[in-house]
Design a protein around this motif. Structure first.
Motif, PDB file in Angstrom:
ATOM      1  N   UNK A  30     -37.011  33.760 -24.165  1.00 36.98           N
ATOM      2  CA  UNK A  30     -37.654  32.519 -23.737  1.00 36.98           C
ATOM      3  C   UNK A  30     -37.553  31.445 -24.815  1.00 36.98           C
ATOM      4  N   UNK A  31     -37.657  31.854 -26.089  1.00 37.20           N
ATOM      5  CA  UNK A  31     -37.583  30.876 -27.178  1.00 37.20           C
ATOM      6  C   UNK A  31     -36.214  30.213 -27.222  1.00 37.20           C
ATOM      7  N   UNK A  32     -35.173  31.019 -27.058  1.00 33.00           N
ATOM      8  CA  UNK A  32     -33.825  30.468 -27.064  1.00 33.00           C
ATOM      9  C   UNK A  32     -33.633  29.540 -25.871  1.00 33.00           C
ATOM     10  N   UNK A  33     -34.091  29.981 -24.707  1.00 31.62           N
ATOM     11  CA  UNK A  33     -33.951  29.164 -23.499  1.00 31.62           C
ATOM     12  C   UNK A  33     -34.618  27.807 -23.669  1.00 31.62           C
ATOM     13  N   UNK A  34     -35.740  27.776 -24.356  1.00 29.07           N
ATOM     14  CA  UNK A  34     -36.523  26.545 -24.485  1.00 29.07           C
ATOM     15  C   UNK A  34     -36.042  25.641 -25.611  1.00 29.07           C
ATOM     16  N   UNK A  35     -35.025  26.054 -26.351  1.00 26.66           N
ATOM     17  CA  UNK A  35     -34.516  25.234 -27.453  1.00 26.66           C
ATOM     18  C   UNK A  35     -33.997  23.906 -26.921  1.00 26.66           C
ATOM     19  N   UNK A  36     -34.479  22.807 -27.474  1.00 25.86           N
ATOM     20  CA  UNK A  36     -34.068  21.469 -27.038  1.00 25.86           C
ATOM     21  C   UNK A  36     -32.729  21.131 -27.675  1.00 25.86           C
ATOM     22  N   UNK A  37     -31.735  20.820 -26.834  1.00 26.90           N
ATOM     23  CA  UNK A  37     -30.408  20.499 -27.359  1.00 26.90           C
ATOM     24  C   UNK A  37     -30.004  19.060 -27.025  1.00 26.90           C
ATOM     25  N   UNK A  38     -30.962  18.264 -26.501  1.00 26.68           N
ATOM     26  CA  UNK A  38     -30.690  16.863 -26.209  1.00 26.68           C
ATOM     27  C   UNK A  38     -31.824  16.269 -25.409  1.00 26.68           C
ATOM     28  N   UNK A  39     -31.717  14.988 -25.102  1.00 24.81           N
ATOM     29  CA  UNK A  39     -32.715  14.336 -24.251  1.00 24.81           C
ATOM     30  C   UNK A  39     -32.062  13.180 -23.512  1.00 24.81           C
ATOM     31  N   UNK A  40     -32.617  12.870 -22.328  1.00 22.66           N
ATOM     32  CA  UNK A  40     -32.138  11.764 -21.498  1.00 22.66           C
ATOM     33  C   UNK A  40     -33.350  10.995 -20.996  1.00 22.66           C
ATOM     34  N   UNK A  41     -33.381   9.718 -21.319  1.00 22.07           N
ATOM     35  CA  UNK A  41     -34.488   8.843 -20.907  1.00 22.07           C
ATOM     36  C   UNK A  41     -35.829   9.397 -21.378  1.00 22.07           C
ATOM     37  N   UNK A 632     -14.337   4.285 -17.180  1.00 18.95           N
ATOM     38  CA  UNK A 632     -15.274   5.403 -17.131  1.00 18.95           C
ATOM     39  C   UNK A 632     -15.982   5.563 -18.474  1.00 18.95           C
ATOM     40  N   UNK A 633     -15.227   5.498 -19.558  1.00 16.19           N
ATOM     41  CA  UNK A 633     -15.829   5.654 -20.873  1.00 16.19           C
ATOM     42  C   UNK A 633     -16.756   4.478 -21.188  1.00 16.19           C
ATOM     43  N   UNK A 634     -16.360   3.271 -20.776  1.00 18.65           N
ATOM     44  CA  UNK A 634     -17.231   2.104 -20.981  1.00 18.65           C
ATOM     45  C   UNK A 634     -18.554   2.281 -20.236  1.00 18.65           C
ATOM     46  N   UNK A 635     -18.449   2.775 -19.000  1.00 19.43           N
ATOM     47  CA  UNK A 635     -19.659   2.985 -18.197  1.00 19.43           C
ATOM     48  C   UNK A 635     -20.517   4.095 -18.805  1.00 19.43           C
ATOM     49  N   UNK A 636     -19.873   5.166 -19.272  1.00 18.71           N
ATOM     50  CA  UNK A 636     -20.619   6.248 -19.906  1.00 18.71           C
ATOM     51  C   UNK A 636     -21.380   5.751 -21.136  1.00 18.71           C
ATOM     52  N   UNK A 637     -20.746   4.902 -21.926  1.00 22.82           N
ATOM     53  CA  UNK A 637     -21.425   4.338 -23.097  1.00 22.82           C
ATOM     54  C   UNK A 637     -22.615   3.487 -22.681  1.00 22.82           C
ATOM     55  N   UNK A 638     -22.436   2.747 -21.580  1.00 23.10           N
ATOM     56  CA  UNK A 638     -23.545   1.940 -21.051  1.00 23.10           C
ATOM     57  C   UNK A 638     -24.704   2.847 -20.638  1.00 23.10           C
ATOM     58  N   UNK A 639     -24.379   3.964 -19.986  1.00 27.70           N
ATOM     59  CA  UNK A 639     -25.422   4.894 -19.559  1.00 27.70           C
ATOM     60  C   UNK A 639     -26.104   5.537 -20.760  1.00 27.70           C
ATOM     61  N   UNK A 640     -25.326   5.907 -21.778  1.00 28.42           N
ATOM     62  CA  UNK A 640     -25.915   6.516 -22.976  1.00 28.42           C
ATOM     63  C   UNK A 640     -26.953   5.578 -23.594  1.00 28.42           C
ATOM     64  N   UNK A 641     -26.614   4.292 -23.598  1.00 27.28           N
ATOM     65  CA  UNK A 641     -27.527   3.313 -24.194  1.00 27.28           C
ATOM     66  C   UNK A 641     -28.721   3.052 -23.287  1.00 27.28           C
ATOM     67  N   UNK A 642     -28.458   2.842 -21.997  1.00 26.08           N
ATOM     68  CA  UNK A 642     -29.523   2.495 -21.059  1.00 26.08           C
ATOM     69  C   UNK A 642     -30.538   3.623 -20.914  1.00 26.08           C
ATOM     70  N   UNK A 643     -30.036   4.865 -20.860  1.00 31.35           N
ATOM     71  CA  UNK A 643     -30.928   6.007 -20.627  1.00 31.35           C
ATOM     72  C   UNK A 643     -31.153   6.829 -21.887  1.00 31.35           C
ATOM     73  N   UNK A 644     -30.887   6.228 -23.026  1.00 31.12           N
ATOM     74  CA  UNK A 644     -31.227   6.784 -24.342  1.00 31.12           C
ATOM     75  C   UNK A 644     -30.821   8.257 -24.456  1.00 31.12           C
ATOM     76  N   UNK A 645     -29.526   8.493 -24.262  1.00 30.57           N
ATOM     77  CA  UNK A 645     -28.999   9.852 -24.342  1.00 30.57           C
ATOM     78  C   UNK A 645     -28.914  10.271 -25.805  1.00 30.57           C
ATOM     79  N   UNK A 646     -29.555  11.403 -26.121  1.00 32.08           N
ATOM     80  CA  UNK A 646     -29.547  11.946 -27.480  1.00 32.08           C
ATOM     81  C   UNK A 646     -29.004  13.367 -27.414  1.00 32.08           C
ATOM     82  N   UNK A 647     -28.071  13.686 -28.303  1.00 34.15           N
ATOM     83  CA  UNK A 647     -27.435  15.002 -28.301  1.00 34.15           C
ATOM     84  C   UNK A 647     -27.638  15.681 -29.645  1.00 34.15           C
ATOM     85  N   UNK A 648     -27.868  17.011 -29.623  1.00 35.23           N
ATOM     86  CA  UNK A 648     -28.026  17.794 -30.844  1.00 35.23           C
ATOM     87  C   UNK A 648     -26.962  18.895 -30.880  1.00 35.23           C
TER      88      UNK A 648
END
Length: 661
Positions: A30-41, A632-648
Motif C-alpha cells: 500500500x505504501x508503494x502504491x500511494x507514492x506520489x509521482x506527480x500532480x495535475x491541477x 501537439x507539443x505546443x498544446x501539451x506545453x500549454x496544458x502543462x502550464x494551465x493545469x500545473x502539471x508536476x512530474x517526479x
C-alpha cells in the motif's frame, strides 16, 4: 494523416478497455502504491494510478522487466499530460457532448454482451463441456417443425402430438418402436423424415437446448417435449457410453452417386486400390491414383480429426474397428460412397490444462459461445430481480381470448386498466399499455395479427436490454470503470481533434511557413501514368492492343473492344507486382501479358513524369502531417502550464528499483 506521440497514448487508452485486469506486476504494498509521482491541477497522482493505467495498455514488454521499467518512465509524462487533457475536456464541456455520449452508448452496448460472456458464462459453459466430454449419448428423436412465430394453437398442437407419441412408446400394453413413431410423427423435408436416429452425439454436436436435454435424460428414457430453433422434439436415449478420443483419418474415396456412376464399377476400383495397398504400395501413391475426392487426393486423403458423433453411424461403425495408427479398413459402403479409411493418429493431451485449452478453442467456434444474447438477458433479468405482474397479464389474456378477430390495439381496456403494472425490472415498471403497444408493433407487419405467447418473452428481453448497462455496472464495478475510461478517451479524442488535427489543417499561415522553410521535403519523384487492361482471354487483349496501335485512343478502348476492364492511375515505383511489368516499357507501349486476379492482364504506359517541386496545394496534406507533432507539443506545453502539471521522475525511478516487475 500522421498522428503524434500523444495520439499514440490516446489510441492506446481507447483500446485499453479490452486488456483491463491483465496485471503485469506483482502486487505492490500500500505504501508503494500511494507514492506520489506527480500532480495535475493540484491533485496528487500516485504510482498505483500510473501502474493501473499502464498495465491496461499494450505498451509493456512482458518478457523484459528492465525494458518495462523504462517504458514506465517514458509513460509518466504521457500519463500526466493525458490527465491534464481530461481536465480540459471537462472544462470545455466535451464530457456531455452529444457525439461523445452517443459513441459511448454504442461502445457499451457492443461490449456488454461479450463482457457478460467472459465474466459469467465462459467458465460455466467450458466446465459443462468438459464434464460432458466424458460421454456420448445414443439418441433418436421425433421432430415436429414449428416456425419461430407460430401461433399458440400451432404450438399446442405440436406439443400434444409429441406427448401422444411419447405415451405410445412408453405404453405397457401397446408399445411401438421409436423408429416407427419417428417416421409417423416427425415432419418431412424433401420427402424425408426430419427425425430419426442420430447415432452417438457428443458435447458441441447439437444446438445447446437439444444437448441439454440429451445429457439430462436417463438411458432408456424419453424426454418431455422441448423446443429448439428447428421446432419441437422428444428424445429417446437408447445408450450412453464413454467418449472416444478424436482420431485423425485419411481415406480413399469412390463415388456411388451422380451421372455416369456405376456402384459395381466403384466397388471394383475400390478392390483394386485395396489390393495395391496389400501389395505394399505407398498409401499416398494409391490415393493419388484411385481416390475420387478432389479435396483430399493431393494430401494423402487426409480428412482431419474426426469426432465420431459428427458422422453417419454406418461410416463410424466401420472406421471404429481400427485401433492401431497406420492400419486401414477393407472397402466399405456408406451413404457418402465407398471408402478405404486409414487411422493416422489418436488425439491425446499432456495435461488437464492442455485439454481445457483445446476445449475452449472448440467452445469459441460454437453458436452457444458467439450467440450469447439470450443467456445474457436471462441473467440480467435474474440479477435485476424482474417480476411479471401475473394478475395484469391474465387480464390481458382474458380480454384477448374473449375478443377473437380483434387487433390487439382495438381490445377494450379502461384507462385505469391500461395503467396497471405488467412487468418490472431494475428501476423500471412497464404498464399494460406499454405491453399492448409493443405487441401491436410486433404483429403490425405480419399476416397473422393474433397474439403469440412468445411475445411476452420478447418484451421482457427488450426491457432487459434497456437496463442492461445499468444492471451490468451494478453487478460488475469493473465494467463501470471501463466505461469511465472509454468516456474519458472519447472526450480527449474529440478535444485533440479540435486542438491539434483540425487546428493544424486550418492554420494556413503556419503551414505556408513550414512549406517555404522545407521545400526540399516536398518533391515529386519520377511518376508513371498507366492503364491496366484485363479480359477473360488473351485474344481480347490482343484485340485491344491492335486497336490502340491502329490509333484508337486508350480512353476509348472499352467502346472499341467489349468485355474489357480498364483502370488508370499514377504510381511512384515500378518495383512491386504488377507494376514491375512496366520496367523497360516506353511511353505508348504495352507490357507482356500476365495473370492478375484470375484474369489475363496487360499494362499500358502513357507517360513518365519527371521529378519536380510540389506546389503548396499539392504538398498540403504532407505539410499538415509535419505540423501536427509541432502543434501537439505546443498544446501539451500549454496544458502543462494551465493545469500545473508536476512530474517526479527521479522518485519513480527510485521506486522502480525496489519493486519486482
Amino acid at each position: 494523416m500522421k498522428r503524434s506521440g500523444s495520439f499514440k497514448y490516446l489510441t492506446l487508452t481507447l483500446i485499453a478497455v479490452v486488456f483491463a485486469g491483465c496485471s503485469l506486476f506483482q502486487t505492490a504494498s500500500d505504501d508503494v502504491e500511494a507514492t506520489v509521482i506527480g500532480s495535475v491541477d493540484g491533485k496528487d497522482v500516485t504510482y498505483g494510478e500510473l501502474r493501473a493505467s499502464f498495465y491496461t495498455s499494450p505498451l509493456q514488454d512482458e518478457n523484459d522487466p528492465e525494458a518495462t521499467k523504462q517504458e514506465l518512465m517514458d509513460f509518466l509524462d504521457l500519463y500526466l499530460v493525458y490527465l491534464a487533457k481530461v481536465e480540459a475536456t471537462k472544462d470545455e464541456g466535451y464530457f456531455t457532448d452529444s457525439e461523445v455520449l452517443e459513441e459511448l452508448e454504442q461502445y457499451q452496448m457492443q461490449s456488454v454482451f461479450p463482457y457478460w460472456l467472459e465474466m459469467r458464462f465462459r467458465d460455466e459453459l467450458l466446465d459443462e463441456m468438459i464434464e460432458r466430454s466424458n460421454y456420448e449419448i445414443g439418441t433418436s428423436h421425433i421432430l415436429i417443425s414449428v416456425p419461430e412465430n407460430a401461433s399458440p394453437a400451432d404450438t399446442l398442437e405440436a406439443y400434444n402430438r409429441l406427448v401422444e407419441a411419447r405415451n405410445l412408446f412408453l405404453s405397457e400394453t401397446d408399445a411401438r418402436s421409436f423408429d416407427e413413431l419417428s417416421n409417423e410423427y416427425s415432419s418431412s423435408q424433401r420427402g424425408q423424415s426430419m427425425g430419426g436416429d442420430l447415432g452417438f452425439i457428443s458435447t458441441g454436436w447439437a444446438v445447446k437446448p437439444f444437448e441439454d436435454v440429451a445429457f439430462s435424460t436417463e438411458k432408456g428414457d424419453v424426454s418431455q417435449p422441448f423446443r429448439t430453433s428447428f421446432g419441437y422434439h422428444i428424445i429417446y436415449v437408447y445408450d450412453i457410453r464413454e467418449a472416444v478420443n478424436e482420431r485423425n483419418y485419411s481415406h480413399i474415396y469412390f463415388r456411388t452417386r451422380g451421372a455416369q456412376v456405376n456402384e459395381e464399377q466403384a466397388k471394383e476400383k475400390a478392390g483394386e486400390a485395396y489390393a495395391a495397398l496389400g501389395e505394399g504400395r505407398d498409401w499416398d501413391e494409391v490415393t493419388m491414383e484411385f481416390s475420387e475426392d478432389p479435396d483430399t487426393r493431393n494430401t494423402g486423403g487426409d480428412i482431419g480429426w474426426i469426432n465420431p458423433s459428427r458422422y453417419q453411424p454406418q461410416f463410424i461403425e466401420n472406421i471404429s474397428t481400427l485401433e492401431e495408427p497406420g492400419s486401414w479398413t477393407e472397402p466399405f459402403v456408406s451413404e457418402y460412397g465407398i471408402h478405404i479409411v486409414r487411422l493416422d493418429s489418436i488425439r491425446t493431451f499432456e495435461s488437464d490444462e492442455q485439454f481445457r485449452e483445446a476445449m475452449y478453442e472448440r467452445l469459441r467456434g460454437l453458436p452457444r459461445y458467439r450467440e450469447n444474447r439470450s443467456f445474457t438477458l436471462e441473467n440480467v433479468r435474474r440479477t435485476a430481480g424482474d417480476s411479471l405482474h401475473t394478475s395484469t397479464y391474465e387480464l390481458f389474456l382474458d380480454v384477448h381470448d374473449s375478443s377473437p378477430g380483434l387487433n390487439v390495439l382495438e381490445l377494450g381496456f379502461t384507462d385505469e386498466q391500461l395503467e396497471l403494472p405488467l412487468y418490472s425490472i431494475a428501476s423500471e415498471t412497464h404498464t399494460l399499455e406499454d405491453f399492448i403497444t409493443f405487441v401491436g408493433r410486433a404483429v403490425e407487419n405480419t399476416n397473422d395479427r393474433r397474439y403469440r405467447h412468445n411475445l411476452l418473452d420478447v418484451f421482457k428481453d427488450e426491457k432487459a436490454e434497456d437496463v442492461i448497462i445499468e444492471v451490468t455496472k451494478a453487478e460488475f464495478p469493473d465494467f463501470e470503470e471501463l466505461s469511465k475510461r472509454y468516456h474519458e478517451g472519447l472526450a480527449v479524442f474529440k478535444l485533440t481533434e479540435t486542438e491539434v488535427w483540425n487546428y493544424a489543417a486550418q492554420d494556413t499561415a503556419r503551414l505556408k511557413e513550414i512549406y517555404e522553410a522545407n521545400k526540399e521535403n516536398y518533391m515529386f519523384g519520377t511518376r508513371y501514368r498507366y492503364y491496366r487492361i484485363s479480359a477473360d482471354s488473351e485474344a481480347k487483349l490482343d484485340e485491344a492492343r491492335a486497336a490502340v496501335n491502329s490509333g484508337t485512343d486508350i480512353e476509348d478502348i472499352r467502346e472499341e473492344v467489349s468485355g474489357l476492364i480498364v483502370r488508370t492511375d499514377l504510381i511512384n515505383s515500378l518495383q512491386d507486382f504488377p507494376f514491375d511489368y512496366l520496367q523497360g516499357v516506353e511511353p505508348g507501349g504495352f507490357s507482356d501479358v500476365f495473370e492478375y486476379r484470375n484474369r489475363k492482364t496487360v499494362l499500358y504506359l502513357t507517360e513518365i513524369l519527371e521529378p519536380r517541386q510540389m506546389t503548396f496545394e499539392e504538398a498540403f496534406m504532407r505539410v499538415v502531417a509535419d505540423y501536427q507533432p509541432i502543434r501537439d507539443e505546443e498544446w501539451n506545453n500549454h496544458l502543462r502550464e494551465t493545469y500545473r502539471v508536476v512530474s517526479y521522475p527521479e522518485r519513480l525511478r527510485e521506486l522502480l528499483e525496489t519493486v519486482e516487475i
